[in-house]
Scaffold this active site. Structure first.
Site, PDB file in Angstrom:
ATOM      1  N   ARG A 250       1.047  -0.970  -0.019  1.00  0.00           N
ATOM      2  CA  ARG A 250      -0.018  -0.033  -0.187  1.00  0.00           C
ATOM      3  C   ARG A 250       0.973   1.087   0.099  1.00  0.00           C
ATOM      4  O   ARG A 250       1.873   1.399   0.604  1.00  0.00           O
ATOM      5  CB  ARG A 250      -0.962  -0.106   1.208  1.00  0.00           C
ATOM      6  CG  ARG A 250      -2.138  -0.568   1.095  1.00  0.00           C
ATOM      7  CD  ARG A 250      -3.098  -0.535  -0.015  1.00  0.00           C
ATOM      8  NE  ARG A 250      -4.345  -1.174   0.208  1.00  0.00           N
ATOM      9  CZ  ARG A 250      -4.438  -2.286  -0.608  1.00  0.00           C
ATOM     10  NH1 ARG A 250      -3.506  -2.868  -1.348  1.00  0.00           N
ATOM     11  NH2 ARG A 250      -5.703  -2.965  -0.734  1.00  0.00           N
ATOM     12  N   GLU A 279      -4.050   7.291  -4.770  1.00  0.00           N
ATOM     13  CA  GLU A 279      -4.357   6.625  -5.827  1.00  0.00           C
ATOM     14  C   GLU A 279      -5.732   7.219  -6.352  1.00  0.00           C
ATOM     15  O   GLU A 279      -6.688   7.288  -5.541  1.00  0.00           O
ATOM     16  CB  GLU A 279      -4.494   5.120  -5.899  1.00  0.00           C
ATOM     17  CG  GLU A 279      -3.174   4.484  -5.708  1.00  0.00           C
ATOM     18  CD  GLU A 279      -3.194   2.886  -5.515  1.00  0.00           C
ATOM     19  OE1 GLU A 279      -4.293   2.338  -5.940  1.00  0.00           O
ATOM     20  OE2 GLU A 279      -2.393   2.255  -5.005  1.00  0.00           O
ATOM     21  N   HIS A 300      -1.116  -0.213  -9.910  1.00  0.00           N
ATOM     22  CA  HIS A 300      -1.819  -0.949  -9.047  1.00  0.00           C
ATOM     23  C   HIS A 300      -2.492  -2.381  -9.751  1.00  0.00           C
ATOM     24  O   HIS A 300      -3.614  -2.591  -9.618  1.00  0.00           O
ATOM     25  CB  HIS A 300      -2.950  -0.425  -8.184  1.00  0.00           C
ATOM     26  CG  HIS A 300      -3.554  -1.068  -6.921  1.00  0.00           C
ATOM     27  ND1 HIS A 300      -3.938  -0.518  -5.763  1.00  0.00           N
ATOM     28  CD2 HIS A 300      -3.429  -2.280  -6.388  1.00  0.00           C
ATOM     29  CE1 HIS A 300      -4.142  -1.307  -4.778  1.00  0.00           C
ATOM     30  NE2 HIS A 300      -3.756  -2.558  -5.101  1.00  0.00           N
TER      31      HIS A 300
END
Ligand code: 8YV
Length: 338
Positions: A250, A279, A300
């Site tokens: 993360r 993000e 991602h």
């Protein structure tokens, strides 16, 4: 429609899925439950999520949905289960959910190998300048081989420090050993002697000390309040200037601004990032560095395989079905587990 025991018609529980899932998963969900899909795949706004929380019995969100305490407070009386399509649950306020009497589940285990594969891919990409090299021929810029051109860094013989030795960290360690890396790790709890032995992994109680001695760092821990900016500016400064850092966990675990500044200043040699603090926006400094080849940025996608997404969907289905059948779902998440 199923019939209640009192003879009256009982409404089938409504399952709302916030994003488009693989067709087979959606088909099965529609067969099993009264399912409301999001065929357009457009992320839902907080207001739309609040409506869904009011209407549904079960919500199936993803990493792009912020299920915070405010939203949970608006849950309708029917809402009982948040079955996350994803392993990480940092998008959900699990404590607030529990207080409200909501069960939370996730999809562990099924994205371990894919994420570990991508971690190694990023290590190789950064050390061996994969993205830079792959751009040369399509750009028509290759003038032929040269002994001193496109030199990267050897992987074999280097030290890899894994931050977070859970399922994914261990899968990274297994792969990394095959590339000749020596395995080091920091974890809030030391893993068993048997696991350490099988991975030939050296435990560092002090994250600071491990960081100072590694060539490559891989971030593989979950994002929790305790790991937010675990790799702070202070800790990043401990890395050696030739070190590279890879993050498939993360974005919030690394202070992204500090990382970008240090990469720019040459205080860290490179980074491979699949996840970001905000993000889908990414620090412009990192984007600039990606153009210069110092960093490899992925959107991602570490767990993005057809097989993995179907497996995740199956986990969601098992959790929802088990719960609706009145049993404890297999992948229940409790605040104490975070
Ligand atoms: C998923 C992830 O794609 O499962 C996770 O924790 O980070 C991802 O790889 C995402 O969470 C789907 O919701």
């Amino acid at each position: 429609m199923s019939s209640g025991t009192n003879g009256m018609t009982k409404k089938k529980p409504l399952v709302i899925v916030t994003r488009k899932l693989p067709d087979v998963v959606e088909t099965r969900m529609c067969e099993l439950f009264n399912t409301r899909l999001n065929l357009s795949d457009k992320p839902m706004s907080q207001a739309e999520l609040a409506d869904a929380m009011r209407a549904a019995d079960v919500l199936v969100p993803t990493v792009t949905d912020r299920i915070d305490a405010g939203l949970i407070a608006q849950a309708g009386d029917n809402m009982k289960l948040i079955a996350n399509f994803g392993n990480g649950v940092d998008n959900i306020d699990v404590t607030a959910a529990l207080r409200r009497g909501l069960t939370v589940t996730n999809t562990p285990g099924v994205l371990t190998e894919d994420t570990a594969d991508m971690t190694l891919a990023l290590i190789l990409a950064v050390a061996r300048r994969l993205a830079e090299g792959a751009a040369v021929i399509p750009a028509g810029e290759w003038e032929g081989w040269s002994p001193t051109w496109m030199l990267g860094r050897r992987i074999t013989g280097k030290r890899l420090g894994i931050v977070g030795m859970g399922r994914i960290g261990q899968a990274v360690a297994r792969r990394a050993a095959a590339f000749g890396l020596s395995i080091h790790y920091h974890n809030r709890r030391r893993v068993s002697a048997a696991v350490e032995e099988s991975l030939q992994a050296t435990y560092w109680e002090s994250l600071d000390q491990m960081l100072a001695r590694m060539d490559i760092i891989s971030v593989n821990c979950p994002h929790t309040p305790a790991t937010y900016h675990l790799l702070s500016a202070r800790r990043l400064k401990m890395l050696q200037p030739h070190a590279i850092i890879v993050n498939t966990a993360r974005g919030e675990i690394i202070d992204e601004n500090a990382l970008a500044r240090m990469l720019e200043a040459g205080e860290i040699s490179g980074a491979g990032l699949d996840v970001f603090e905000h993000e889908p926006s990414v620090s412009p400094k990192l984007v600039k560095l990606a153009k210069s080849g110092k960093v490899t940025l992925l959107p991602h996608m570490s767990s993005a395989t057809h097989e993995g997404r179907i497996d995740m969907g199956e986990k969601v289905i098992v959790n929802v079905k088990t719960f609706l059948d009145g049993h404890r779902p297999p992948d229940r998440v409790l605040p104490s587990m975070l």
